[in-house]
Design a protein around this motif. Sequence first.
Motif, PDB file in Angstrom:
ATOM      1  N   GLY A  75       7.055  40.772 -61.246  1.00  0.00           N
ATOM      2  CA  GLY A  75       6.962  42.179 -60.889  1.00  0.00           C
ATOM      3  C   GLY A  75       8.210  42.981 -61.159  1.00  0.00           C
ATOM      4  N   ARG A  76       9.250  42.317 -61.716  1.00  0.00           N
ATOM      5  CA  ARG A  76      10.474  43.040 -62.045  1.00  0.00           C
ATOM      6  C   ARG A  76      10.434  43.466 -63.507  1.00  0.00           C
ATOM      7  NH1 ARG A  76      13.911  42.439 -57.531  1.00  0.00           N
ATOM      8  NH2 ARG A  76      14.689  44.468 -58.266  1.00  0.00           N
ATOM      9  N   VAL A  77      11.567  43.899 -64.054  1.00  0.00           N
ATOM     10  CA  VAL A  77      11.606  44.403 -65.424  1.00  0.00           C
ATOM     11  C   VAL A  77      11.265  43.296 -66.421  1.00  0.00           C
ATOM     12  CG1 VAL A  77      13.063  45.482 -67.187  1.00  0.00           C
ATOM     13  CG2 VAL A  77      13.274  46.199 -64.790  1.00  0.00           C
ATOM     14  N   LEU A  78      11.816  42.100 -66.202  1.00  0.00           N
ATOM     15  CA  LEU A  78      11.546  40.946 -67.061  1.00  0.00           C
ATOM     16  C   LEU A  78      10.940  39.839 -66.218  1.00  0.00           C
ATOM     17  CD1 LEU A  78      14.884  40.899 -69.121  1.00  0.00           C
ATOM     18  CD2 LEU A  78      12.678  41.881 -69.815  1.00  0.00           C
ATOM     19  N   ASP A  79       9.700  39.480 -66.520  1.00  0.00           N
ATOM     20  CA  ASP A  79       8.956  38.516 -65.706  1.00  0.00           C
ATOM     21  C   ASP A  79       9.099  37.109 -66.298  1.00  0.00           C
ATOM     22  OD1 ASP A  79       7.149  37.019 -64.262  1.00  0.00           O
ATOM     23  OD2 ASP A  79       5.554  38.511 -64.341  1.00  0.00           O
ATOM     24  N   PRO A  80       9.749  36.179 -65.589  1.00  0.00           N
ATOM     25  CA  PRO A  80       9.938  34.832 -66.127  1.00  0.00           C
ATOM     26  C   PRO A  80       8.657  34.000 -66.139  1.00  0.00           C
ATOM     27  CG  PRO A  80      10.750  34.940 -63.885  1.00  0.00           C
ATOM     28  CD  PRO A  80      10.366  36.347 -64.268  1.00  0.00           C
TER      29      PRO A  80
ATOM     30  N   ARG B 241       8.394  50.137 -66.984  1.00  0.00           N
ATOM     31  CA  ARG B 241       7.347  50.762 -67.783  1.00  0.00           C
ATOM     32  C   ARG B 241       7.711  50.725 -69.263  1.00  0.00           C
ATOM     33  NH1 ARG B 241       2.709  50.659 -68.571  1.00  0.00           N
ATOM     34  NH2 ARG B 241       2.518  50.780 -66.301  1.00  0.00           N
ATOM     35  N   ALA B 242       8.955  50.931 -69.597  1.00  0.00           N
ATOM     36  CA  ALA B 242       9.372  50.897 -70.993  1.00  0.00           C
ATOM     37  C   ALA B 242       9.146  49.517 -71.603  1.00  0.00           C
ATOM     38  CB  ALA B 242      10.838  51.302 -71.112  1.00  0.00           C
ATOM     39  N   VAL B 243       9.524  48.475 -70.877  1.00  0.00           N
ATOM     40  CA  VAL B 243       9.306  47.120 -71.386  1.00  0.00           C
ATOM     41  C   VAL B 243       7.830  46.842 -71.536  1.00  0.00           C
ATOM     42  CG1 VAL B 243       9.540  44.664 -70.815  1.00  0.00           C
ATOM     43  CG2 VAL B 243      11.493  46.209 -70.532  1.00  0.00           C
ATOM     44  N   ALA B 244       7.030  47.276 -70.582  1.00  0.00           N
ATOM     45  CA  ALA B 244       5.579  47.077 -70.680  1.00  0.00           C
ATOM     46  C   ALA B 244       5.018  47.798 -71.895  1.00  0.00           C
ATOM     47  CB  ALA B 244       4.898  47.568 -69.404  1.00  0.00           C
ATOM     48  N   ASP B 245       5.518  48.984 -72.167  1.00  0.00           N
ATOM     49  CA  ASP B 245       5.041  49.731 -73.334  1.00  0.00           C
ATOM     50  C   ASP B 245       5.439  49.061 -74.631  1.00  0.00           C
ATOM     51  OD1 ASP B 245       3.919  51.575 -71.643  1.00  0.00           O
ATOM     52  OD2 ASP B 245       5.484  53.088 -71.898  1.00  0.00           O
TER      53      ASP B 245
ATOM     54  N   ASP C  74      14.395  54.161 -60.561  1.00  0.00           N
ATOM     55  CA  ASP C  74      14.864  53.974 -61.934  1.00  0.00           C
ATOM     56  C   ASP C  74      14.421  52.620 -62.486  1.00  0.00           C
ATOM     57  OD1 ASP C  74      16.005  56.455 -61.849  1.00  0.00           O
ATOM     58  OD2 ASP C  74      18.055  55.748 -61.544  1.00  0.00           O
ATOM     59  N   GLU C  75      14.355  51.618 -61.640  1.00  0.00           N
ATOM     60  CA  GLU C  75      13.854  50.323 -62.101  1.00  0.00           C
ATOM     61  C   GLU C  75      12.424  50.445 -62.616  1.00  0.00           C
ATOM     62  OE1 GLU C  75      12.788  45.773 -60.640  1.00  0.00           O
ATOM     63  OE2 GLU C  75      13.668  47.174 -59.208  1.00  0.00           O
ATOM     64  N   ALA C  76      11.609  51.255 -61.951  1.00  0.00           N
ATOM     65  CA  ALA C  76      10.218  51.439 -62.384  1.00  0.00           C
ATOM     66  C   ALA C  76      10.152  52.057 -63.779  1.00  0.00           C
ATOM     67  CB  ALA C  76       9.474  52.310 -61.377  1.00  0.00           C
ATOM     68  N   VAL C  77      11.087  52.939 -64.094  1.00  0.00           N
ATOM     69  CA  VAL C  77      11.133  53.548 -65.423  1.00  0.00           C
ATOM     70  C   VAL C  77      11.431  52.483 -66.475  1.00  0.00           C
ATOM     71  CG1 VAL C  77      12.342  55.226 -66.874  1.00  0.00           C
ATOM     72  CG2 VAL C  77      11.793  55.805 -64.500  1.00  0.00           C
ATOM     73  N   LEU C  78      12.358  51.598 -66.182  1.00  0.00           N
ATOM     74  CA  LEU C  78      12.703  50.523 -67.114  1.00  0.00           C
ATOM     75  C   LEU C  78      11.541  49.546 -67.272  1.00  0.00           C
ATOM     76  CD1 LEU C  78      16.352  49.764 -65.931  1.00  0.00           C
ATOM     77  CD2 LEU C  78      15.613  51.273 -67.780  1.00  0.00           C
TER      78      LEU C  78
ATOM     79  N   ALA D  51      30.416  42.004 -66.639  1.00  0.00           N
ATOM     80  CA  ALA D  51      29.353  41.298 -65.928  1.00  0.00           C
ATOM     81  C   ALA D  51      29.227  39.848 -66.375  1.00  0.00           C
ATOM     82  CB  ALA D  51      28.021  42.008 -66.134  1.00  0.00           C
ATOM     83  N   HIS D  52      28.887  38.996 -65.423  1.00  0.00           N
ATOM     84  CA  HIS D  52      28.398  37.656 -65.698  1.00  0.00           C
ATOM     85  C   HIS D  52      26.872  37.690 -65.602  1.00  0.00           C
ATOM     86  CE1 HIS D  52      32.402  35.654 -64.184  1.00  0.00           C
ATOM     87  NE2 HIS D  52      32.573  36.427 -65.249  1.00  0.00           N
ATOM     88  N   HIS D  53      26.223  36.630 -66.066  1.00  0.00           N
ATOM     89  CA  HIS D  53      24.754  36.596 -66.001  1.00  0.00           C
ATOM     90  C   HIS D  53      24.250  36.820 -64.583  1.00  0.00           C
ATOM     91  CE1 HIS D  53      26.138  32.481 -65.238  1.00  0.00           C
ATOM     92  NE2 HIS D  53      25.110  32.410 -64.418  1.00  0.00           N
ATOM     93  N   SER D  54      24.991  36.319 -63.605  1.00  0.00           N
ATOM     94  CA  SER D  54      24.561  36.426 -62.206  1.00  0.00           C
ATOM     95  C   SER D  54      24.630  37.852 -61.677  1.00  0.00           C
ATOM     96  CB  SER D  54      25.410  35.506 -61.328  1.00  0.00           C
ATOM     97  OG  SER D  54      26.797  35.788 -61.511  1.00  0.00           O
ATOM     98  N   ASP D  55      25.343  38.732 -62.381  1.00  0.00           N
ATOM     99  CA  ASP D  55      25.425  40.139 -61.971  1.00  0.00           C
ATOM    100  C   ASP D  55      24.248  40.960 -62.470  1.00  0.00           C
ATOM    101  OD1 ASP D  55      28.026  39.953 -60.711  1.00  0.00           O
ATOM    102  OD2 ASP D  55      28.859  39.767 -62.730  1.00  0.00           O
ATOM    103  N   ILE D  56      23.559  40.481 -63.505  1.00  0.00           N
ATOM    104  CA  ILE D  56      22.498  41.296 -64.103  1.00  0.00           C
ATOM    105  C   ILE D  56      21.123  40.650 -64.031  1.00  0.00           C
ATOM    106  CG2 ILE D  56      24.140  42.416 -65.664  1.00  0.00           C
ATOM    107  CD1 ILE D  56      22.923  40.683 -67.943  1.00  0.00           C
ATOM    108  N   ASP D  57      21.035  39.440 -63.481  1.00  0.00           N
ATOM    109  CA  ASP D  57      19.722  38.783 -63.472  1.00  0.00           C
ATOM    110  C   ASP D  57      18.841  39.211 -62.304  1.00  0.00           C
ATOM    111  OD1 ASP D  57      20.884  37.428 -61.357  1.00  0.00           O
ATOM    112  OD2 ASP D  57      20.673  35.419 -62.243  1.00  0.00           O
ATOM    113  N   TRP D  58      19.292  40.211 -61.538  1.00  0.00           N
ATOM    114  CA  TRP D  58      18.472  40.733 -60.454  1.00  0.00           C
ATOM    115  C   TRP D  58      17.149  41.289 -60.965  1.00  0.00           C
ATOM    116  CZ3 TRP D  58      16.800  45.679 -60.786  1.00  0.00           C
ATOM    117  CH2 TRP D  58      17.493  46.519 -61.670  1.00  0.00           C
TER     118      TRP D  58
END
Length: 337
Positions: free
Chosen positions: A61-66, A329-333, A323-327, A49-56
């Motif tokens: 409201g996503r897993v990592l909020d900028p 929630r983990a980061v929020a926890d 599955d994204e929602a599970v991830l 992967a490049h950064h552009s493949d995983i920054d989705w």
Amino acid sequence: MADHEIFELKSFTLQRGLTLPLARLAYKTYGTLNAHRSNAVLYPTSYGAHHSDIDWLIGPGRVLDPERWFIVIPNQFGNGLSSSPSNLPEPFGLGRDPVFTHVDNVAAQERLLREVFGIERLALVYGWSMGGQQALHWGALHPDRVGAICAVCTSARTSPHNRVFLEGIRATLTTDAAWRDGRFTERPVKGLRAFARVYAGWAMSQAFYREELWRTVGFASLEDFLVRSWEANFLRREPSDLLSMIETWMASDISDNAVYGGDLTRALGAITARSIIMPSETDLYFPVEDSAIETAQMPNAELRPIPSIWGHRAGNPSLNPEDEAVLRRAVADLVGG
């Protein structure tokens, strides 16, 4: 124009002994670093992967909020953007490609964070697959500089069974007629297509294929899925870089360094960051049982399996909101909602 920055490291000596006169670490940042430099998140790249493949997964409201976090994605060595077999000058190449390890990745990332941004402590290291391996290396090598770790579908040490998989995909490339005298003399198209199909069988679960979930994400047939998703994915990468990242994956071991001398139990015990270890219940690379053994030896870690039939890709669910929602929630926890 490139959508990333380059951090240069002069006379960078790799763990396995070779020195790169000029190593290049490609990276991209998202969000704004706060005045106290306390909102930094490191998100290393996964295999191929490049950064552009995983920054989705970065966004409001996503897993990592900028809007809250300053997120740095460093491209691991060997991925084609950072120093890799495909872009290193001679005397490298021509069958003399260096071996990169995660110790090398972490050393370069640490310098990037400290020298460019003045970041001494990370709020979170988040990683999937090989990115998760780097996250665990950070926790072991810099335990006082990591607040939390979310390690998804990964391992602290590459297991024997995982090595069998890696040996298999390596063989699909190196048995292509284009591999001669320890290097590729032309593009191994047949090998790359075979590589992709073998990979597809391991990456997704038996249930994923049985229930034909590829239909739910826009593919008309299984062949359509294999050609347009898997073959297309790997045909865009340099085969020498794919081999390089296999070597890095095979060598992954948080205890294989001067600090721990191969003592995995001691290395796992040194990871004091609050951690959530998230294997997929149907991952064929990193099964729950393996993750449970490692997590039990970490003093501040929780094992939280992902209930999914997306196999390894449950940890990178760009097409799977559940599955994204599970991830998320983990980061929020780990670091607050």
